[in-house]
Design a protein around this motif. Structure first.
Motif, PDB file in Angstrom:
ATOM      1  N   PHE A 131       0.824  -1.223   0.000  1.00  5.63           N
ATOM      2  CA  PHE A 131       0.000   0.000   0.000  1.00  5.63           C
ATOM      3  C   PHE A 131       0.856   1.270   0.000  1.00  5.63           C
ATOM      4  N   HIS A 132       2.059   1.171  -0.557  1.00  3.81           N
ATOM      5  CA  HIS A 132       2.927   2.333  -0.827  1.00  3.81           C
ATOM      6  C   HIS A 132       3.281   3.165   0.408  1.00  3.81           C
ATOM      7  N   VAL A 133       3.498   2.509   1.545  1.00  2.00           N
ATOM      8  CA  VAL A 133       3.988   3.255   2.713  1.00  2.00           C
ATOM      9  C   VAL A 133       5.505   3.175   2.741  1.00  2.00           C
ATOM     10  N   VAL A 134       6.032   2.014   2.355  1.00  2.00           N
ATOM     11  CA  VAL A 134       7.484   1.809   2.413  1.00  2.00           C
ATOM     12  C   VAL A 134       8.004   1.355   1.041  1.00  2.00           C
ATOM     13  N   HIS A 135       9.251   1.707   0.763  1.00  2.00           N
ATOM     14  CA  HIS A 135       9.891   1.396  -0.521  1.00  2.00           C
ATOM     15  C   HIS A 135      10.405  -0.042  -0.521  1.00  2.00           C
ATOM     16  N   CYS A 136      10.631  -0.599  -1.726  1.00  2.00           N
ATOM     17  CA  CYS A 136      11.079  -1.999  -1.822  1.00  2.00           C
ATOM     18  C   CYS A 136      12.476  -2.218  -1.237  1.00  2.00           C
ATOM     19  N   LEU A 137      13.221  -1.130  -1.016  1.00  2.00           N
ATOM     20  CA  LEU A 137      14.564  -1.222  -0.416  1.00  2.00           C
ATOM     21  C   LEU A 137      14.538  -2.013   0.899  1.00  2.00           C
ATOM     22  N   LEU A 138      13.559  -1.715   1.752  1.00  2.00           N
ATOM     23  CA  LEU A 138      13.448  -2.395   3.052  1.00  2.00           C
ATOM     24  C   LEU A 138      13.150  -3.889   2.867  1.00  2.00           C
ATOM     25  N   ILE A 139      12.257  -4.209   1.925  1.00  2.00           N
ATOM     26  CA  ILE A 139      11.878  -5.607   1.686  1.00  2.00           C
ATOM     27  C   ILE A 139      13.101  -6.403   1.222  1.00  2.00           C
ATOM     28  N   PHE A 140      13.895  -5.807   0.329  1.00  2.00           N
ATOM     29  CA  PHE A 140      15.108  -6.491  -0.139  1.00  2.00           C
ATOM     30  C   PHE A 140      16.111  -6.676   0.997  1.00  2.00           C
ATOM     31  N   ASP A 141      16.213  -5.673   1.874  1.00  2.18           N
ATOM     32  CA  ASP A 141      17.111  -5.783   3.043  1.00  2.18           C
ATOM     33  C   ASP A 141      16.709  -6.963   3.922  1.00  2.18           C
ATOM     34  N   ILE A 142      15.390  -7.090   4.163  1.00  4.11           N
ATOM     35  CA  ILE A 142      14.893  -8.185   5.021  1.00  4.11           C
ATOM     36  C   ILE A 142      15.163  -9.531   4.339  1.00  4.11           C
ATOM     37  N   LEU A 143      14.888  -9.600   3.024  1.00  2.00           N
ATOM     38  CA  LEU A 143      15.130 -10.857   2.287  1.00  2.00           C
ATOM     39  C   LEU A 143      16.612 -11.239   2.310  1.00  2.00           C
ATOM     40  N   LYS A 144      17.491 -10.238   2.139  1.00  2.00           N
ATOM     41  CA  LYS A 144      18.940 -10.523   2.178  1.00  2.00           C
ATOM     42  C   LYS A 144      19.342 -11.058   3.543  1.00  2.00           C
ATOM     43  N   LYS A 145      18.770 -10.449   4.588  1.00  2.00           N
ATOM     44  CA  LYS A 145      19.095 -10.897   5.947  1.00  2.00           C
ATOM     45  C   LYS A 145      18.637 -12.349   6.158  1.00  2.00           C
ATOM     46  N   LEU A 146      17.442 -12.663   5.689  1.00  2.00           N
ATOM     47  CA  LEU A 146      16.903 -14.025   5.844  1.00  2.00           C
ATOM     48  C   LEU A 146      17.723 -15.041   5.039  1.00  2.00           C
ATOM     49  N   VAL A 147      18.129 -14.640   3.823  1.00  2.00           N
ATOM     50  CA  VAL A 147      18.920 -15.541   2.981  1.00  2.00           C
ATOM     51  C   VAL A 147      20.300 -15.785   3.607  1.00  2.00           C
ATOM     52  N   SER A 148      20.868 -14.740   4.236  1.00  2.00           N
ATOM     53  CA  SER A 148      22.203 -14.907   4.836  1.00  2.00           C
ATOM     54  C   SER A 148      22.171 -15.884   6.011  1.00  2.00           C
ATOM     55  N   THR A 149      21.053 -15.914   6.770  1.00  2.00           N
ATOM     56  CA  THR A 149      20.947 -16.846   7.909  1.00  2.00           C
ATOM     57  C   THR A 149      20.609 -18.255   7.407  1.00  2.00           C
ATOM     58  N   PHE A 150      19.597 -18.359   6.568  1.00  2.00           N
ATOM     59  CA  PHE A 150      19.208 -19.580   5.848  1.00  2.00           C
ATOM     60  C   PHE A 150      19.056 -20.825   6.730  1.00  2.00           C
ATOM     61  N   THR A 151      18.158 -20.739   7.701  1.00  2.00           N
ATOM     62  CA  THR A 151      17.752 -21.952   8.435  1.00  2.00           C
ATOM     63  C   THR A 151      16.329 -22.290   7.974  1.00  2.00           C
ATOM     64  N   GLU A 152      15.755 -23.360   8.524  1.00  4.41           N
ATOM     65  CA  GLU A 152      14.403 -23.767   8.077  1.00  4.41           C
ATOM     66  C   GLU A 152      13.363 -22.686   8.348  1.00  4.41           C
ATOM     67  N   LYS A 153      13.513 -22.028   9.511  1.00  7.82           N
ATOM     68  CA  LYS A 153      12.570 -20.947   9.873  1.00  7.82           C
ATOM     69  C   LYS A 153      12.666 -19.803   8.855  1.00  7.82           C
ATOM     70  N   GLU A 154      13.908 -19.452   8.486  1.00  7.01           N
ATOM     71  CA  GLU A 154      14.114 -18.355   7.523  1.00  7.01           C
ATOM     72  C   GLU A 154      13.544 -18.708   6.148  1.00  7.01           C
ATOM     73  N   ILE A 155      13.685 -19.978   5.754  1.00  7.49           N
ATOM     74  CA  ILE A 155      13.158 -20.399   4.442  1.00  7.49           C
ATOM     75  C   ILE A 155      11.637 -20.217   4.397  1.00  7.49           C
ATOM     76  N   GLU A 156      10.977 -20.582   5.502  1.00  5.02           N
ATOM     77  CA  GLU A 156       9.512 -20.380   5.601  1.00  5.02           C
ATOM     78  C   GLU A 156       9.179 -18.893   5.427  1.00  5.02           C
ATOM     79  N   LEU A 157       9.961 -18.032   6.116  1.00  2.00           N
ATOM     80  CA  LEU A 157       9.680 -16.585   6.058  1.00  2.00           C
ATOM     81  C   LEU A 157       9.937 -16.018   4.662  1.00  2.00           C
TER      82      LEU A 157
END
Length: 341
Positions: free
Chosen positions: A138-164
């Motif tokens: 709904f255009h409150v936040v830019h995709c920059l934040l979403i990519f940051d979160i995805l990068k963080k999840l990919v760097s950890t890469f456990t089963e919980k992160e894969i679900e997220l």
């Protein structure tokens, strides 16, 4: 030493404030409890009135607390309910001011980071991630934040992160592809590399395979390959949002282009994304991007105006920008809009 008389007035003031806050919380809670798609128009209107008649800080704190209590539970929340709550925040963000969305976003991201670090068993992380995903929808936040979160999840890469990762891509994958296809491609490559190195680590390989298939479907823009993907509810609520946002600033210019790192370190270095909340001496104030933007803005006006600005000793970029805006605006509303930007 505080004299007894002053102490007494302070205590009565505190009691009064507590009473006011209690009343405000009751009113906001009542509105949030009744929130649904058909009455979103009247409830957002009443919320705007509350913002006008109470202090912004009190309203932001109260609204954020109530929304987090409503949406962040140990069980998975219905998608539609989360979307309606976030849509209300988005309408207030566009109609009242960007500090509404900024305050809510910061609280959600900090709570999400906290829960990701701890090994919580419930579905709180998914619910918080759903809030962040719909703030982007709904255009409150830019995709920059979403990519940051995805990068963080990919760097950890456990089963919980894969679900997220799967959960987030299912909610906003195609929007990310539209906004920044290159960043998505890099993320997919990184995830594939991680998956190949971590293959022996997981007993259950199917989730990893499923995640990689979902990513490839996103890259190839193939919606049929993603089970349960339905863009229709988001589109319908976006239409409703366009109808309820008064200002012309409902598009990309009110999006908070803020990174995950900036949000998590906001208490140390200030909140540059809210006007008047940055601290001098903070490393991000001398950000080259913002300087480039200012110069770019000035560069659009004629050399005559620039010469005039120089004669009148407008010796900093910001002074020149304001001078050029005032000199080149069509009317007071145009000047107001440009100065806000």
């Amino acid at each position: 030493y505080v004299p007894p008389q002053i102490r007494k007035t302070q205590e009565t003031l505190d009691d009064k404030k507590r009473e006011e806050l209690g009343r405000l919380k009751k009113m906001v809670n009542g509105l949030i409890n009744r929130l649904s798609e058909p009455n979103l128009s009247s409830i957002s209107g009443q919320m705007e009135e509350l913002y006008m008649s109470n202090s912004r800080k009190d309203m932001n704190d109260t609204l954020t607390d109530i929304l987090l209590n409503a949406c962040v539970t140990a069980v998975a929340m219905p998608t539609r309910l989360v979307m309606e709550h976030v849509l209300l925040v988005s309408i207030l963000h566009h109609n009242v001011g960007i500090e509404v969305g900024a305050h809510f976003l910061e609280a959600v991201v900090k709570k999400f980071d906290e829960l990701c670090e701890s090994d919580a068993e419930g579905k709180e992380c998914e619910n918080l991630l759903a809030l962040i995903a719909h703030l982007y929808n709904f255009h409150v936040v830019h995709c920059l934040l979403i990519f940051d979160i995805l990068k963080k999840l990919v760097s950890t890469f456990t089963e919980k992160e894969i679900e997220l990762i799967l959960f987030l891509l299912k909610n906003v994958g195609f929007s990310l592809r539209k906004d920044d296809a290159l960043a998505l491609k890099e993320l997919i490559t990184e995830a594939q590399r991680k998956a190949s190195t971590a293959e022996k680590k997981f007993q259950d390989q199917t989730r990893v395979r499923f995640m990689l298939e979902t990513m490839l479907a996103l890259r190839n823009n193939d919606m049929r390959k993603i089970p349960g993907y339905d863009p229709e509810p988001v589109e319908r609520l976006r239409k409703l949002q366009r109808a309820l946002v008064h200002s012309s600033g409902s598009g990309k210019d009110t999006q908070l282009r803020v990174s995950l790192e900036s949000l998590l370190s906001a208490d140390q270095v200030g909140r540059w994304w809210i006007v008047g909340s940055s601290w001098s001496g903070a490393p991000m104030i001398s950000d080259t991007k913002s300087q480039a933007q200012q110069k770019l803005h000035v560069g659009k006006v004629s050399s005559k105006i620039m010469e005039l600005a120089r004669k009148l000793r407008m010796n900093t970029d910001i002074r020149r920008s304001i001078f050029c805006v005032l000199m080149t605006s069509e009317d007071f509303m145009d000047a107001f809009e440009k100065l806000l930007k």
